[in-house]
Write an enzyme that holds these catalytic residues in place. Structure first.
Site, PDB file in Angstrom:
ATOM      1  CB  SER A 130      -9.649  -1.064  -7.510  1.00 52.96           C
ATOM      2  OG  SER A 130     -10.262  -2.321  -7.405  1.00 52.96           O
ATOM      3  CE  LYS A 184     -11.676  -6.614  -3.632  1.00 50.80           C
ATOM      4  NZ  LYS A 184     -10.220  -6.483  -3.370  1.00 50.80           N
ATOM      5  N   GLY A 194      -0.801   2.938   1.594  1.00 51.69           N
ATOM      6  CA  GLY A 194      -0.845   4.083   2.507  1.00 51.69           C
ATOM      7  C   GLY A 194       0.372   4.982   2.361  1.00 51.69           C
ATOM      8  CB  CYS A 206      -4.286  -9.333  -6.868  1.00 58.44           C
ATOM      9  SG  CYS A 206      -4.679  -9.891  -5.195  1.00 58.44           S
ATOM     10  CB  THR A 227      -0.341  -3.316  -2.384  1.00 63.16           C
ATOM     11  OG1 THR A 227      -0.716  -4.539  -3.014  1.00 63.16           O
ATOM     12  CG2 THR A 227      -1.570  -2.532  -2.023  1.00 63.16           C
TER      13      THR A 227
HETATM   14  C1  DHB Z   1      -5.988  -7.305  -3.171  1.00 61.99           C
HETATM   15  C2  DHB Z   1      -5.842  -6.963  -4.477  1.00 61.99           C
HETATM   16  C3  DHB Z   1      -4.902  -6.024  -4.842  1.00 61.99           C
HETATM   17  O1  DHB Z   1      -4.703  -5.684  -6.112  1.00 61.99           O
HETATM   18  C4  DHB Z   1      -4.149  -5.416  -3.881  1.00 61.99           C
HETATM   19  O2  DHB Z   1      -3.237  -4.516  -4.219  1.00 61.99           O
HETATM   20  C5  DHB Z   1      -4.305  -5.748  -2.599  1.00 61.99           C
HETATM   21  C6  DHB Z   1      -5.221  -6.686  -2.233  1.00 61.99           C
HETATM   22  C7  DHB Z   1      -6.868  -8.362  -2.707  1.00 61.99           C
HETATM   23  O3  DHB Z   1      -8.068  -8.411  -3.014  1.00 61.99           O
HETATM   24  O4  DHB Z   1      -6.343  -9.212  -2.012  1.00 61.99           O
END
Ligand code: DHB
Length: 316
Positions: free
Chosen positions: A22, A46, A218, A131, A194
């Site tokens: 995503s 996304k 990454g 996120c 992330t």
């Molecule tokens: C975003 C969403 C996420 O789940 C991520 O890991 C990094 C960025 C975002 O849209 O800000």
């Protein structure tokens, strides 16, 4: 004979075990002419929310050693526009579409999923409870085990399609969250999202990102991701989709061996948009060389029994 590459999550069969993550593949149409999407197990869209979101102000992306930091802020066109303007094209692709959903309340997750569930061409859902870049929802949900359980339970009641919960590594024990999701009815776990990170501009002494911190992705995060997938694999029976810095067939194989049933390619799509198809083929070739009947025979085959050489005890 070629090995079986397909695998199943809740009665839905995917042609192979390699997906695009995503946020790194838009809604599938931006890379349409560059990439043969029929080589993919599936596309994670996304994140979609109920209403369109403009996302965070720039700067939203920074390159970092062996990776990148982003703070997009869940910019997206909203579920209604997605269904009207993007889904018809996605339906025409010869791969499966998983809609990723983000929200700032349990009700919003439910509303978005309900709107999607009456539409053909969406194979399943990946729920972003992780996120790092928004004030409401996001990490405040993903780091609260009760909330992850509640969201999963509510969504489970609304759909018979595969329900995949995407977890954040920004917690002490990710396996507790995976177990909660499994108990609440999730069909699979995606991990990892992330890691929270920070980059600084030394000329100005300001953060490089407008939101100060962002999400690190990454190759820099691959060892962390492998450790988290391994931890989850010891705790749950449902399939794990491993994510985190995969840049080659070998990287993907490592995730399968520590216990992921499938993988997603994320950041490396920005470097080489066709890489996921290449990795899918690479995994198949490896399985063939190993004389496997099914790529799934690799999953969770890590030999973690470390034998110390006699020299080691002599040294101590
Ligand atoms: C975003 C969403 C996420 O789940 C991520 O890991 C990094 C960025 C975002 O849209 O800000």
């Amino acid at each position: 004979m070629s090995p079986v590459t397909s695998f199943t999550i809740r009665k839905t069969e995917f042609q192979n075990r390699v997906f695009v993550a995503s946020g790194t593949f838009g809604y599938g149409d931006e890379v349409g002419n560059l990439v043969d999407t029929s080589l993919l197990g599936g596309i994670m869209t996304k994140s979609l929310s109920l209403k369109p979101r403009a996302g965070n102000p720039p700067r939203r992306i920074v390159e970092t050693p062996s990776g990148m930091l982003n703070s997009i802020g869940l910019a997206n066109i909203g579920v209604e526009k997605f269904l009207k303007e993007k889904l018809p094209f996605l339906r025409s692709l010869r791969t499966k579409i998983i809609a990723n959903i983000a929200a700032s309340s349990t009700d919003e997750y439910c509303e978005v999923l309900r709107l999607m569930d009456s539409e053909e061409g969406i194979a399943g859902y990946e729920i972003n409870v992780s996120c790092p870049n928004v004030k409401e929802g996001g990490l405040s949900f993903g780091t609260d085990c009760k909330k992850v359980r509640e969201i999963t339970e509510k969504l489970r009641l609304l759909t018979d399609r595969p329900l995949i919960i995407k977890l954040t590594p920004n917690v002490t024990h990710i396996s507790e969250f995976a177990r909660a999701a499994q108990e609440a009815g999730a069909d699979a776990i995606s991990a990892i999202n992330t890691l929270v990170g920070l980059a600084i501009d030394l000329r100005t002494r300001k953060p490089k990102l407008s939101t100060v911190t962002g999400g690190l992705s990454g190759p820099a995060i691959k060892p962390v991701a492998l450790a988290k997938v391994y931890e989850i694999a010891q705790a749950v029976e449902i399939p794990i989709i491993g994510i985190g810095g995969i840049a080659s067939t070998e990287d993907a194989l490592e995730f399968l061996i520590v216990g992921a049933s499938a993988v997603q390619i994320g950041t490396m799509n920005f470097v080489e948009p066709s890489i996921a198809g290449t990795i899918a083929r690479g995994i198949e070739e490896y399985a063939q060389r190993q004389n496997l009947k099914d790529v799934g025979e690799l999953v969770g085959t890590l030999d973690a029994n470390i034998e110390f050489s006699p020299l080691y005890s002599w040294l101590h």
